[in-house]
Every structure is written in C-alpha cells, then in structure tokens.
Design a protein around this motif. Sequence first.
Motif, mmCIF file in Angstrom:
data_model
loop_
_atom_site.group_PDB
_atom_site.id
_atom_site.type_symbol
_atom_site.label_atom_id
_atom_site.label_comp_id
_atom_site.label_asym_id
_atom_site.label_seq_id
_atom_site.Cartn_x
_atom_site.Cartn_y
_atom_site.Cartn_z
ATOM 1 N N TRP B 119 -17.221 8.423 7.089
ATOM 2 C CA TRP B 119 -16.559 7.212 6.609
ATOM 3 C C TRP B 119 -17.553 6.072 6.459
ATOM 4 O O TRP B 119 -17.576 5.370 5.452
ATOM 5 C CB TRP B 119 -15.422 6.847 7.557
ATOM 6 C CG TRP B 119 -14.922 5.459 7.459
ATOM 7 C CD1 TRP B 119 -15.166 4.418 8.314
ATOM 8 C CD2 TRP B 119 -14.067 4.905 6.452
ATOM 9 N NE1 TRP B 119 -14.533 3.277 7.900
ATOM 10 C CE2 TRP B 119 -13.844 3.554 6.766
ATOM 11 C CE3 TRP B 119 -13.464 5.423 5.308
ATOM 12 C CZ2 TRP B 119 -13.055 2.713 5.988
ATOM 13 C CZ3 TRP B 119 -12.674 4.590 4.543
ATOM 14 C CH2 TRP B 119 -12.475 3.248 4.886
ATOM 15 N N PHE B 121 -20.737 6.452 6.194
ATOM 16 C CA PHE B 121 -21.691 6.845 5.159
ATOM 17 C C PHE B 121 -21.139 6.493 3.770
ATOM 18 O O PHE B 121 -21.839 5.896 2.947
ATOM 19 C CB PHE B 121 -21.957 8.350 5.261
ATOM 20 C CG PHE B 121 -22.762 8.923 4.140
ATOM 21 C CD1 PHE B 121 -22.172 9.696 3.156
ATOM 22 C CD2 PHE B 121 -24.128 8.684 4.050
ATOM 23 C CE1 PHE B 121 -22.907 10.223 2.129
ATOM 24 C CE2 PHE B 121 -24.878 9.205 3.020
ATOM 25 C CZ PHE B 121 -24.268 9.977 2.047
ATOM 26 N N PHE B 122 -19.842 6.839 3.544
ATOM 27 C CA PHE B 122 -19.243 6.531 2.250
ATOM 28 C C PHE B 122 -19.271 5.024 1.992
ATOM 29 O O PHE B 122 -19.432 4.579 0.863
ATOM 30 C CB PHE B 122 -17.787 7.017 2.190
ATOM 31 C CG PHE B 122 -17.629 8.504 2.244
ATOM 32 C CD1 PHE B 122 -16.498 9.073 2.789
ATOM 33 C CD2 PHE B 122 -18.597 9.356 1.732
ATOM 34 C CE1 PHE B 122 -16.329 10.440 2.835
ATOM 35 C CE2 PHE B 122 -18.441 10.724 1.779
ATOM 36 C CZ PHE B 122 -17.295 11.264 2.328
ATOM 37 N N ASN B 123 -19.062 4.239 3.044
ATOM 38 C CA ASN B 123 -19.011 2.794 2.885
ATOM 39 C C ASN B 123 -20.371 2.128 2.827
ATOM 40 O O ASN B 123 -20.450 0.915 2.737
ATOM 41 C CB ASN B 123 -18.202 2.173 4.030
ATOM 42 C CG ASN B 123 -16.721 2.183 3.738
ATOM 43 O OD1 ASN B 123 -16.251 1.480 2.868
ATOM 44 N ND2 ASN B 123 -15.990 2.995 4.467
ATOM 45 N N TRP B 176 -4.642 7.207 6.632
ATOM 46 C CA TRP B 176 -4.923 8.180 5.572
ATOM 47 C C TRP B 176 -6.397 8.325 5.255
ATOM 48 O O TRP B 176 -6.858 9.425 4.926
ATOM 49 C CB TRP B 176 -4.133 7.826 4.305
ATOM 50 C CG TRP B 176 -4.483 6.514 3.712
ATOM 51 C CD1 TRP B 176 -3.910 5.313 3.974
ATOM 52 C CD2 TRP B 176 -5.500 6.244 2.748
ATOM 53 N NE1 TRP B 176 -4.506 4.325 3.238
ATOM 54 C CE2 TRP B 176 -5.480 4.859 2.468
ATOM 55 C CE3 TRP B 176 -6.429 7.037 2.055
ATOM 56 C CZ2 TRP B 176 -6.346 4.258 1.569
ATOM 57 C CZ3 TRP B 176 -7.281 6.438 1.156
ATOM 58 C CH2 TRP B 176 -7.236 5.059 0.930
ATOM 59 N N TRP B 177 -7.154 7.245 5.374
ATOM 60 C CA TRP B 177 -8.576 7.350 5.033
ATOM 61 C C TRP B 177 -9.326 8.218 6.025
ATOM 62 O O TRP B 177 -10.269 8.914 5.662
ATOM 63 C CB TRP B 177 -9.205 5.962 4.905
ATOM 64 C CG TRP B 177 -9.067 5.121 6.121
ATOM 65 C CD1 TRP B 177 -9.945 4.996 7.157
ATOM 66 C CD2 TRP B 177 -7.971 4.266 6.461
ATOM 67 N NE1 TRP B 177 -9.477 4.133 8.096
ATOM 68 C CE2 TRP B 177 -8.266 3.667 7.704
ATOM 69 C CE3 TRP B 177 -6.760 3.954 5.835
ATOM 70 C CZ2 TRP B 177 -7.395 2.768 8.335
ATOM 71 C CZ3 TRP B 177 -5.908 3.066 6.465
ATOM 72 C CH2 TRP B 177 -6.235 2.490 7.704
ATOM 73 N N LEU B 180 -8.562 11.822 5.180
ATOM 74 C CA LEU B 180 -9.426 12.265 4.084
ATOM 75 C C LEU B 180 -10.820 12.612 4.589
ATOM 76 O O LEU B 180 -11.399 13.633 4.208
ATOM 77 C CB LEU B 180 -9.533 11.174 3.008
ATOM 78 C CG LEU B 180 -8.358 11.027 2.052
ATOM 79 C CD1 LEU B 180 -8.665 9.942 1.037
ATOM 80 C CD2 LEU B 180 -8.066 12.329 1.349
ATOM 81 N N PHE B 183 -10.728 15.826 6.492
ATOM 82 C CA PHE B 183 -10.653 16.942 5.551
ATOM 83 C C PHE B 183 -12.026 17.246 4.986
ATOM 84 O O PHE B 183 -12.464 18.396 4.918
ATOM 85 C CB PHE B 183 -9.657 16.599 4.439
ATOM 86 C CG PHE B 183 -9.561 17.644 3.378
ATOM 87 C CD1 PHE B 183 -10.126 17.443 2.121
ATOM 88 C CD2 PHE B 183 -8.920 18.840 3.617
ATOM 89 C CE1 PHE B 183 -10.052 18.413 1.145
ATOM 90 C CE2 PHE B 183 -8.847 19.814 2.641
ATOM 91 C CZ PHE B 183 -9.409 19.600 1.401
ATOM 92 N N CYS B 184 -12.729 16.182 4.601
ATOM 93 C CA CYS B 184 -14.078 16.356 4.045
ATOM 94 C C CYS B 184 -14.996 17.001 5.069
ATOM 95 O O CYS B 184 -15.736 17.926 4.740
ATOM 96 C CB CYS B 184 -14.603 14.975 3.636
ATOM 97 S SG CYS B 184 -16.113 15.045 2.694
ATOM 98 N N THR B 187 -14.025 20.782 5.587
ATOM 99 C CA THR B 187 -14.363 21.655 4.460
ATOM 100 C C THR B 187 -15.873 21.786 4.314
ATOM 101 O O THR B 187 -16.384 22.855 3.989
ATOM 102 C CB THR B 187 -13.769 21.138 3.133
ATOM 103 O OG1 THR B 187 -13.980 19.736 3.056
ATOM 104 C CG2 THR B 187 -12.300 21.450 3.023
ATOM 105 N N LEU B 188 -16.586 20.713 4.569
ATOM 106 C CA LEU B 188 -18.037 20.789 4.491
ATOM 107 C C LEU B 188 -18.563 21.742 5.559
ATOM 108 O O LEU B 188 -19.480 22.532 5.315
ATOM 109 C CB LEU B 188 -18.639 19.389 4.680
ATOM 110 C CG LEU B 188 -19.888 19.121 3.864
ATOM 111 C CD1 LEU B 188 -19.953 17.672 3.489
ATOM 112 C CD2 LEU B 188 -21.142 19.481 4.602
#
Lengths: 220, 618
Positions: B119, B121-123, B176-177, B180, B183-184, B187-188
């Motif tokens: 999270w 990292f995305f930001n 929700w974030w 997500l 989930f990422c 799956t990774l």
Amino acid sequence: MLAGVLLLIFLPPLVAKDLCKDSQDGFKVRLSIKTALGDDAYEWNESEMFLFRSTLAYAMRKQTKQDTYNITNILVCNDTQRVSFVFVVTSPDDPDQLIPKEQIEQAVRQNKHRINNAFLLSDMTLEFVGIPPTLAAPIIYDTEPWLIVFGVVIGAVAVGIVALLMSTVSKKRRAKEKAAGLSEEDEGIVKENGTALSGLGGKEGVYNQTFSNDNRFTEL
Amino acid sequence: VDMGGDVSEAGERPQWDNKAQYMLTCVGFCVGLGNVWRFPYLCQSHGGGAFMIPFLILLVLEGIPLLHLEFAIGQRLRKGSIGVWRSINPYLVGVGIASMLVSFLVGMYYNTIIAWVMWYFFNSFQDPLPWSQCPINENRTGFVSECERSSPVDYFWYRKTLNTTPVIEDSGGLQWWIVLCLFCAWTLLWVCCLRGIETTGKAVYVTSTLPYLVLTIFLIRGLTLKGSVSGIKFLFTPDLLNPTTWLDAGAQVFYSFSLAFGGLISFSSYNSVHNNCEQDAVIISVINGLTSIYAAIVIYSIIGFRATERFDDCLSGNILTLLNTFDLPEGNITESNYEGFLQHLNSTAPQTLQELQLKTCDMQTFLSQGVEGTGLAFIVFTEAITKMPFSPLWSVLFFIMLFCLGLSTMFGSVEGVVVPLQDLNILPKHWPKEAYTGLVCFVSFGLAIIFAQGSGEYWLALFDGFAGSIPLLIIAFCEMMAVSYIYGIDRFNDDIKFMIGHKPNFFWQATWRLVSPLIVLLIFLFYFITTISKELTYIAWDPQSENFPALETKSYPDWIYAIIFILSGVPALVIPAVALFRLIRKSCSAREEKHTGGDSISHQTQIPDELDRTRSLH
C-alpha cells in the motif's frame, strides 16, 4: 494663532496615530524576512513599508472595487525591530472612519498570494495575526495514483500466473506423450530387494538415494 | 539402479538448480523484517555493545546448532517436516503438524504486513508524498484536527491506511483498499510459489539480493545527511547490563533464524545427500548476524537524521515564539545562544516564560521514539524520507526492500505449510503442486481478511505476540529432544558422518544435547511466566483519549483469552495430542486384527533400519 496653526498641521498625523493605536479594527503583521530568504534577505526600511502600504491599498481596491483607495488610507504604527507592526485602513471618503475588520480580512485573504509575492515571502513568513491563511486546494486526481500502480502490478501478476499455468499444462501434455512412447520399455524394470522396500511405494519402486550417483556436494 | 524417475511423479523430489539458489532461499527465509525493525531497536534499547555481545554469543550457542540440526535432518531424511518426524518416530508427527500450524498462522499475518508495505509502495509514486502534509479540512481554514494534533505520518498510517478503531472489539468494517492490497500480496506470493522451489528458486535471485543493494544505497544516503552519525553513536552507546538483555538476545537469535517453522527442513531436503550442511549452517548464521548489524547501522543513521531534523524544528519553533513575544529582530536568538537567553529570561521574567509553554527539545527523546516494528517502518522512517530531497525515490526503494525481505520469508512459510500438507495425504495425491499452493494462498487470504478490518492492526499484534512466539519455542525444544534422545545422537552422528564425511565434533554434541535445549527452555519459561503473570494489554490509537497522540494502553476483553489460547495452545498441544491419538489407535488396531502389510505404522518405523542395512552393503 501660531498654536492653532501648529495644531492644525500636527493634528492629522496625531489623530492618525490614535486611530491606529487604539483601534479594534487593526491587524498585527509579522514578517520573517531572514527566515525566508537567508542571505538574500533585504533590509526593512521606509521604502519597503511604502510598498506594503501600497499593496494593501491595492488589495482594498480589488476587494471593494473602488478605485479611491490610496496609500494614505493605510495607517501604520507599533513598528518593532522584529519587523512587526499594526495597521488600520481608513475609508477614502472619511479619513476618520475605519474600515471594519471583516472587510480587511476578506481583502487580505483574497489577495494574500499577490501580497506574498510582492515581498518574496510565504504564508508562514508574512503573518497577519488573526487572519488564517487560505490553504491551497488539495490536488484532486482523476484516478488515484496508487490505483494505477496497483493495476500495473496486478496485471503483471495475472500474466505471470497464466503463463506459468499454461507452461505446466503443456509440460504435462508433453510428458504424457513421452510416457506413451516409453511405456513398452518400462516392462523390463528390475525390482528392488523384494523384502526390504516392497511395502513402500507399490509398483514403481523407490529411488534409493544411498546408491545414487549424486555429486558429493550440491554444485554451485 | 536407475528407475526412470523422470516419468513417475511419486518418487521424484524437486531439486535445487544450483547451490546459490539454496543459499539465497535460506538466507532470504532467515533475513526478514525482524532484522530491519526488531534487531536495531533491541540493540539500541539495551545499549549497542551491551546487546551485541550476548547476541553474538547466543548466535553461536543457540542459532548455529539449531540451524545445523534442521539442515541435517532434512537433508538426511529427505522429507518435509511431517515426513521427517514421522521417520524418526511416528508418535512425533505432532511436531510436524505443530510446525505446519505455526507456519500457517504466522504466514497469515506476515503477508498482511507485506500488504501494508505494498500500500505504501503504491502510494509512493506521487510528489508530494501523501504522508508529508496533513489533508485540509472542509472550509479550507486549517488541517484535519486528528492530523493536526498528531502528525501527517501518524495520520496517514492510522487513519488513511488502517482506519483504526479505538478498541479491538470495534470491528470498523472492511477497508476495501487493504483488501485489494491483501489480494495483490497473496496472488503475487502464489505466482512466486506456484511450482514450489522451481519458481521460488528463480524469485530469490531478486528478493534475497535486492535488500542488500537498497541497504547500501541508504547507508550512503544516510551518511551524507546531517545528524546521521549521532544516530549511529546512539545505537552503540552502552547501557546498563541487565539480565533481560540475555533473554532478549536469545529470543531475537531464535526468531531471527526462522527455526521450527519446518521450512528449513524442507529446503535442505531438496539438497544432494552429501551436501556440506555443517558449512551451510555456519555461513547462513554468520550472514544473518552480519545483516542484522548492517541493517541496524543503516536504520540508525536515518533515525539520527530524523531526530536531528525534529530537534532543529523544535528549536526553531521555540526561537520563533520567543522572537514574536518580545519583538526582537530575527537572528538575535540562534541555536547557540538559545540556552543562555532562556536562562536570562528565567531570571528576569519567569512568569512570561511559563506562559509561553515552550516545547522541550531533547535529542535523546527524539532518537528513542517509536523505533521498532511497524512504528519504525511506517511512521519514523517515512517521516525521515519526507525530509530528504527526491522523497518518492527513497520511498519506493525503501518499500521495495521491505517487500523483498518479507516475500522471501513468506516463501519459507508457504513451504512449511504446503509440504506437510502433501505429506499428510488428506488431499487427493494427484493434485499438482500448483493446486496445493493455490489452496494454501486462497485459504490464508480468506482468513487474513480479519486483518483488513478497522481493528486489524490489533488482531495482527495479537497474532504476532502469541502465534509466533511460545509455540515455536516448544517445537524447537521438542525437535532437539527428539533428535538427541529419541532418534539417538549416535545415529544422528553417523548420519552426518555419512553425509559430510566426518563426525560432528564436541561443540555440536554439547550444544545439541545440552546447551541449546537449555537456552530454549529458559527463554520459554521466561516468556511463559511473564505472559501468565501480567494482565494482557494492547496499545491503541484513540483520538478521544487524553494522552492523544500518545498510544493508549487498553486491556483485552475476556473473549480474547480464548483466541489467545487457540493461537498459542493449539499448536503446542497438538504435539502430545497426536502422540496420544496414535497410541490409542495402535492399541485398538493391535487388539482388533493382525496386520499383514501395506502402509501401517510399523513399516514406516523400519525405514531408517532398512537404510542402515543397505548402507552396510555399500
């Protein structure tokens, strides 16, 4: 006679000073030039004060849409070494009447950006005590940047999963074809010692590592 | 005898492509987030040198022997944790099951931390970074109150990321974030673990090496920043030596080596049987220890920088207040004459001084603020990054490093769940490895949703405190007892002699039989007693509390104790429970029928003996 004339000459500034000092409609201003500009700091002198008064007059003009505001309408007092002072605004129509606080506040807030720039200062370094700065509007993104990066990563992961699963499927298919081809040769396989390991794996037997031809050390 | 093993899948065991993969995987498993955010804190709080010495001593007496033990039994018996303990003695299968459970529980919450890292990292791909300034309130007159009272980094972590509730009972709904990001993360992880070591073996080339590169970059960056040296000095300043230093050092060595998870046994089982596991154990232990020390230096150089910045800001704020109150020209009070001026003021106008309420600016306080665990990564370090030029770049690098550190540890965790699951034979045998790893990842993701709630962070702290602590110590103790006394130290010595060519020397004998079990037992008793004796509390972020922004200590509700028992007790109690179950089953079946063959227990106990016999024919 002379006294009367003298009084007349000196009264306006005295009155002006009283207007400034005693009024409730004044604002204290604080400048921190050295903090903002460091070595490039300019000195605060009469000319700078002149500029300040003229920018304020400009702000009042813009806000009231009256072109009558002049530099004489801005009165300043309580000058200190800090570089802080108090100012009041007099009405252009009547020099004894002060503009109320709310109006000045509005004028300053709307034009703070221009006033700041005139002095190469910022909201932090040019303070109007009592007037909170209007903070810059937050940046609103159409799509949050984090969602974009998230999408990229998930996309890469999905591609990876699909690629690996497909390669597994194709490997299995190839192995099955190979097994079909080799199945005739498998009949003649030697069985291990019937007693020892027969209970274990069933028909295929077990690969006995003790007799393996493995290299002595796992190779680098 | 060649069996054409590439066709049949039943007998084939995966193998490492090369030694480097094996070493990188083990190093990656051992070197994790704890090296970056637990060790530096312990080092500093116990006083640098005073902590290093017990740490290094216990590394040698506790870490290396345990590591060698796990490597050796895995390599010799060539099975995952359940298979290995079943081979030693079928009654010990409980140890393997306990390892599997602990790996599962720890993996669940560990990957949530990775989701949080993702999270951030995305930001990080925006300028200015979202945690560098407070968001503005509705009428644009000021900042959001919660942020104003604490700090932008605190606000971003507790509100924007976690959206914490004030108490653990308050669920707060799913964020929700975070779902997500979870989930990422899962799956990774699945992509990397898809085919077991076939895929993880490739992934570790990046995930195990990148952290070192980033640490070096940060070291160079850190040393060029003002105040970094004061941080490093603070790290090594010795403190009073107290007995808990040894216990903390022992615990840190133990947890740092990812022992008792079963993953290491599994990894070494894919080695060639004559691989020098003794050398590997020593090398990996040394690398782990050195990485901890290296990371501590890097972290504390950055912390020193942040503390200096905070101190300077604090001082400037005070100076400004003084200048404004007394209308003195700028530059009259500087950092150098600040103290003198304060004293002068104290003597002339003490009343005014009190009214001003100047903040106390103390370097030591700033240096020791919130410097362990998630607090270090998501609050302290992120704040330090915002003060560096080109912040988004440093942020991206830092969170990639944390991600790699965490992911490589997760590989071991997944291995510690998947392989025992395969060994247990409860799922259909023809299922490919992909299905096993997929199932484990999917179920873990489903259960990890509890950490995506508003109260998620409190749950995670609960799991961290109870699932990953006491059971591991019990399992490790049982492992050593099982190998030394049930399997037999003589048989074990012979196995090692067969594998690496020489019998393990006196050091190993002494540590396996006496020293290491004793250390583990002492640490266990200490933890057990301290946990039982005191009331269990947690720290919460409560904007309504009086001490806000300081975190508030709250006590757990009663039903949490049941959860704690499940987390700590179930894995530990599985060991005797399974032994008992087998005993009952054996006595029942012995009474009912005479067995003839197939896969009953007695045949499996004979395997080591058969290997002995065949060995003698070599």
